[in-house]
Every structure is written in structure tokens, then in C-alpha cells.
Design a protein around this motif. Structure first.
Motif, PDB file in Angstrom:
ATOM      1  N   GLY A 198       0.199   8.662  10.102  1.00  0.00           N
ATOM      2  CA  GLY A 198      -0.505   8.706  11.388  1.00  0.00           C
ATOM      3  C   GLY A 198      -0.625   7.331  12.015  1.00  0.00           C
ATOM      4  N   SER A 199      -0.943   6.336  11.204  1.00  0.00           N
ATOM      5  CA  SER A 199      -1.087   4.987  11.755  1.00  0.00           C
ATOM      6  C   SER A 199       0.268   4.413  12.156  1.00  0.00           C
ATOM      7  N   GLU A 200       1.314   4.772  11.440  1.00  0.00           N
ATOM      8  CA  GLU A 200       2.659   4.320  11.824  1.00  0.00           C
ATOM      9  C   GLU A 200       3.072   4.965  13.150  1.00  0.00           C
ATOM     10  N   GLN A 201       2.738   6.235  13.332  1.00  0.00           N
ATOM     11  CA  GLN A 201       3.037   6.909  14.599  1.00  0.00           C
ATOM     12  C   GLN A 201       2.246   6.295  15.744  1.00  0.00           C
TER      13      GLN A 201
ATOM     14  N   GLY B 225       0.436   0.119   1.533  1.00  0.00           N
ATOM     15  CA  GLY B 225       0.220  -0.119   0.106  1.00  0.00           C
ATOM     16  C   GLY B 225      -0.535  -1.383  -0.248  1.00  0.00           C
ATOM     17  N   LYS B 226      -0.401  -2.423   0.512  1.00  0.00           N
ATOM     18  CA  LYS B 226      -1.097  -3.669   0.205  1.00  0.00           C
ATOM     19  C   LYS B 226      -2.277  -3.900   1.154  1.00  0.00           C
ATOM     20  N   GLY B 227      -2.555  -2.941   2.022  1.00  0.00           N
ATOM     21  CA  GLY B 227      -3.617  -3.100   3.013  1.00  0.00           C
ATOM     22  C   GLY B 227      -5.009  -2.887   2.430  1.00  0.00           C
ATOM     23  N   SER B 228      -6.001  -3.259   3.217  1.00  0.00           N
ATOM     24  CA  SER B 228      -7.385  -3.204   2.747  1.00  0.00           C
ATOM     25  C   SER B 228      -7.872  -1.774   2.490  1.00  0.00           C
ATOM     26  N   ASP B 229      -7.520  -0.823   3.360  1.00  0.00           N
ATOM     27  CA  ASP B 229      -7.946   0.568   3.145  1.00  0.00           C
ATOM     28  C   ASP B 229      -7.375   1.102   1.836  1.00  0.00           C
ATOM     29  N   TYR B 230      -6.116   0.808   1.611  1.00  0.00           N
ATOM     30  CA  TYR B 230      -5.440   1.268   0.402  1.00  0.00           C
ATOM     31  C   TYR B 230      -6.066   0.607  -0.835  1.00  0.00           C
ATOM     32  N   ALA B 231      -6.306  -0.689  -0.740  1.00  0.00           N
ATOM     33  CA  ALA B 231      -6.917  -1.418  -1.870  1.00  0.00           C
ATOM     34  C   ALA B 231      -8.310  -0.878  -2.179  1.00  0.00           C
ATOM     35  N   LEU B 232      -9.088  -0.587  -1.140  1.00  0.00           N
ATOM     36  CA  LEU B 232     -10.432  -0.025  -1.349  1.00  0.00           C
ATOM     37  C   LEU B 232     -10.352   1.363  -1.993  1.00  0.00           C
ATOM     38  N   ALA B 233      -9.404   2.165  -1.543  1.00  0.00           N
ATOM     39  CA  ALA B 233      -9.257   3.511  -2.107  1.00  0.00           C
ATOM     40  C   ALA B 233      -8.827   3.442  -3.575  1.00  0.00           C
ATOM     41  N   GLU B 234      -7.912   2.522  -3.893  1.00  0.00           N
ATOM     42  CA  GLU B 234      -7.493   2.354  -5.292  1.00  0.00           C
ATOM     43  C   GLU B 234      -8.644   1.853  -6.152  1.00  0.00           C
ATOM     44  N   ALA B 235      -9.422   0.909  -5.636  1.00  0.00           N
ATOM     45  CA  ALA B 235     -10.569   0.381  -6.389  1.00  0.00           C
ATOM     46  C   ALA B 235     -11.602   1.473  -6.635  1.00  0.00           C
ATOM     47  N   ALA B 236     -11.843   2.308  -5.633  1.00  0.00           N
ATOM     48  CA  ALA B 236     -12.798   3.412  -5.793  1.00  0.00           C
ATOM     49  C   ALA B 236     -12.309   4.393  -6.853  1.00  0.00           C
ATOM     50  N   LEU B 237     -11.004   4.660  -6.864  1.00  0.00           N
ATOM     51  CA  LEU B 237     -10.449   5.567  -7.872  1.00  0.00           C
ATOM     52  C   LEU B 237     -10.576   4.959  -9.272  1.00  0.00           C
ATOM     53  N   ASN B 238     -10.240   3.699  -9.418  1.00  0.00           N
ATOM     54  CA  ASN B 238     -10.364   3.034 -10.724  1.00  0.00           C
ATOM     55  C   ASN B 238     -11.804   3.046 -11.213  1.00  0.00           C
ATOM     56  N   HIS B 239     -12.736   2.774 -10.312  1.00  0.00           N
ATOM     57  CA  HIS B 239     -14.160   2.786 -10.681  1.00  0.00           C
ATOM     58  C   HIS B 239     -14.587   4.187 -11.123  1.00  0.00           C
TER      59      HIS B 239
ATOM     60  N   SER C 199      -4.521  -3.375  17.803  1.00  0.00           N
ATOM     61  CA  SER C 199      -5.380  -2.503  17.004  1.00  0.00           C
ATOM     62  C   SER C 199      -4.545  -1.574  16.122  1.00  0.00           C
ATOM     63  N   ALA C 200      -3.487  -1.013  16.676  1.00  0.00           N
ATOM     64  CA  ALA C 200      -2.610  -0.118  15.905  1.00  0.00           C
ATOM     65  C   ALA C 200      -1.902  -0.885  14.793  1.00  0.00           C
ATOM     66  N   GLN C 201      -1.514  -2.132  15.066  1.00  0.00           N
ATOM     67  CA  GLN C 201      -0.883  -2.957  14.035  1.00  0.00           C
ATOM     68  C   GLN C 201      -1.850  -3.214  12.886  1.00  0.00           C
ATOM     69  N   PHE C 202      -3.098  -3.519  13.233  1.00  0.00           N
ATOM     70  CA  PHE C 202      -4.109  -3.766  12.212  1.00  0.00           C
ATOM     71  C   PHE C 202      -4.340  -2.516  11.372  1.00  0.00           C
ATOM     72  N   GLN C 203      -4.473  -1.358  12.019  1.00  0.00           N
ATOM     73  CA  GLN C 203      -4.711  -0.098  11.309  1.00  0.00           C
ATOM     74  C   GLN C 203      -3.540   0.246  10.403  1.00  0.00           C
ATOM     75  N   ALA C 204      -2.313   0.055  10.896  1.00  0.00           N
ATOM     76  CA  ALA C 204      -1.127   0.361  10.083  1.00  0.00           C
ATOM     77  C   ALA C 204      -1.076  -0.562   8.868  1.00  0.00           C
ATOM     78  N   LYS C 205      -1.371  -1.823   9.082  1.00  0.00           N
ATOM     79  CA  LYS C 205      -1.358  -2.778   7.971  1.00  0.00           C
ATOM     80  C   LYS C 205      -2.421  -2.422   6.935  1.00  0.00           C
ATOM     81  N   ALA C 206      -3.605  -2.038   7.398  1.00  0.00           N
ATOM     82  CA  ALA C 206      -4.706  -1.700   6.491  1.00  0.00           C
ATOM     83  C   ALA C 206      -4.413  -0.467   5.652  1.00  0.00           C
ATOM     84  N   SER C 207      -3.638   0.455   6.182  1.00  0.00           N
ATOM     85  CA  SER C 207      -3.387   1.705   5.448  1.00  0.00           C
ATOM     86  C   SER C 207      -2.122   1.655   4.593  1.00  0.00           C
TER      87      SER C 207
END
Length: 166
Positions: A55-58, A117-131, A107-115
Motif C-alpha cells: 500500500g505504501s509503495e502504491q 524491511g529496515k524501516g522503523s515500522d518494521y523494526a518496531l513490529a519485529e521487536a514487539a514480536l520478539n518481546h 510523506s509517501a517516501q517516508f511512509q514507504a521507507k518506514a514500512s
């Protein structure tokens, strides 16, 4: 509190055989809650992979296309303005529209970057899963301590152990 005793004094037992089961209502509830948190974190990460990234890439492609159109429109209006064929207000509106499209692209560039594999949203989701997974392991370990098993083959010799004792 002892919930149940599986053997009697003097009875032969085998290694790994359950001897005593302790009350584990709280531990079972905690384990169920920890499992639910893990499942929720897994779903969030899946959503990020399956939906949010695409969605963010679109949105990024759409924003880029909109900016390209706004630039072309501004360029055309600028030429017409230089020839005196459109008003200054028209040129100002075209410039304003192009600026808005640039902001939307950023804004779209920021959102795409965040979502990604190395973005902040992805990192937060992985950290939440690990926790959540680590918490679930800890709770399951505590739950496993509510079942007391024989460490080796032998004969049960302990006294004064009854259901309801603490």
C-alpha cells in the motif's frame, strides 16, 4: 497449593513420571494471554509485510505521478503567464499545487521507507514480536514448574503431601 498427587508412598515411579501437580490457574491464564500477545504481534508483522508495504509503495507511485503532473501543469501555466495569457493568480495556484504534491511525495517516501524491511515500522513490529515470544517462553517455563516429575526411577518415600497443602 497441591492440586493432585499421582502416586502413593512406597509406589515405584519411572523417570519423567508425574508425581505432583500444583494449582496453575494463574499460570495457565498468563500463558493464554502471552500466546494471544504473540499472535497479535505476528499478525501485525504479517499485515506490515502483506498490506502496508504494498500500500505504501502504491501511494509512493501515485504521489510521484501526481507531482509529475503538477510540475507539467505549472510549467505550462508559467509559459502561458509569460505570454500574458493567464493571470498571476493562476500561476500562484499552480505553484501552490506543485508544492502540495512535493509535500505529499515526501510523506509517501517516508511512509514507504518506514514500512520496508529496515524501516522503523518494521523494526518496531519485529521487536514487539520478539518481546511477545520471549514473554510467552517465560510464562510457559513458569507453567512447567507446576508439574513435578520423578527425576529418576525409584520408590516414592515422601510423607505429609496431600492435595490442598501448600
Amino acid at each position: 497449593t497441591i492440586s493432585s498427587i499421582s502416586c502413593a508412598v512406597g509406589q515405584s515411579v519411572r523417570a519423567g513420571q508425574t508425581l505432583i501437580v500444583l494449582e496453575s490457574k494463574n499460570e495457565r491464564a498468563a500463558a493464554a494471554q502471552a500466546k494471544a500477545f504473540t499472535e497479535q504481534a505476528e499478525a501485525r508483522l504479517r499485515k506490515l509485510r502483506e498490506l502496508t508495504q504494498s500500500g505504501s509503495e502504491q501511494s509512493l507511485m501515485k504521489a510521484q505521478t501526481s507531482l509529475d503532473k503538477a510540475r507539467k501543469h505549472y510549467s505550462r501555466i508559467k509559459e502561458l503567464s509569460a505570454k500574458g495569457l493567464v493571470s498571476q493568480d493562476h500561476l500562484t495556484d499552480a505553484l501552490h499545487n506543485m508544492t502540495i504534491m512535493q509535500s505529499q511525495l515526501a510523506s509517501a517516501q517516508f511512509q514507504a521507507k518506514a514500512s520496508r524491511g529496515k524501516g522503523s515500522d518494521y523494526a518496531l513490529a519485529e521487536a514487539a514480536l520478539n518481546h511477545a515470544q520471549n514473554s510467552e517462553r517465560v510464562v510457559r517455563e513458569k507453567l512447567s514448574h507446576t508439574i513435578i516429575k520423578a527425576e529418576s526411577d525409584g520408590i516414592l518415600i515422601s510423607k505429609n503431601v496431600e492435595p490442598g497443602n501448600q
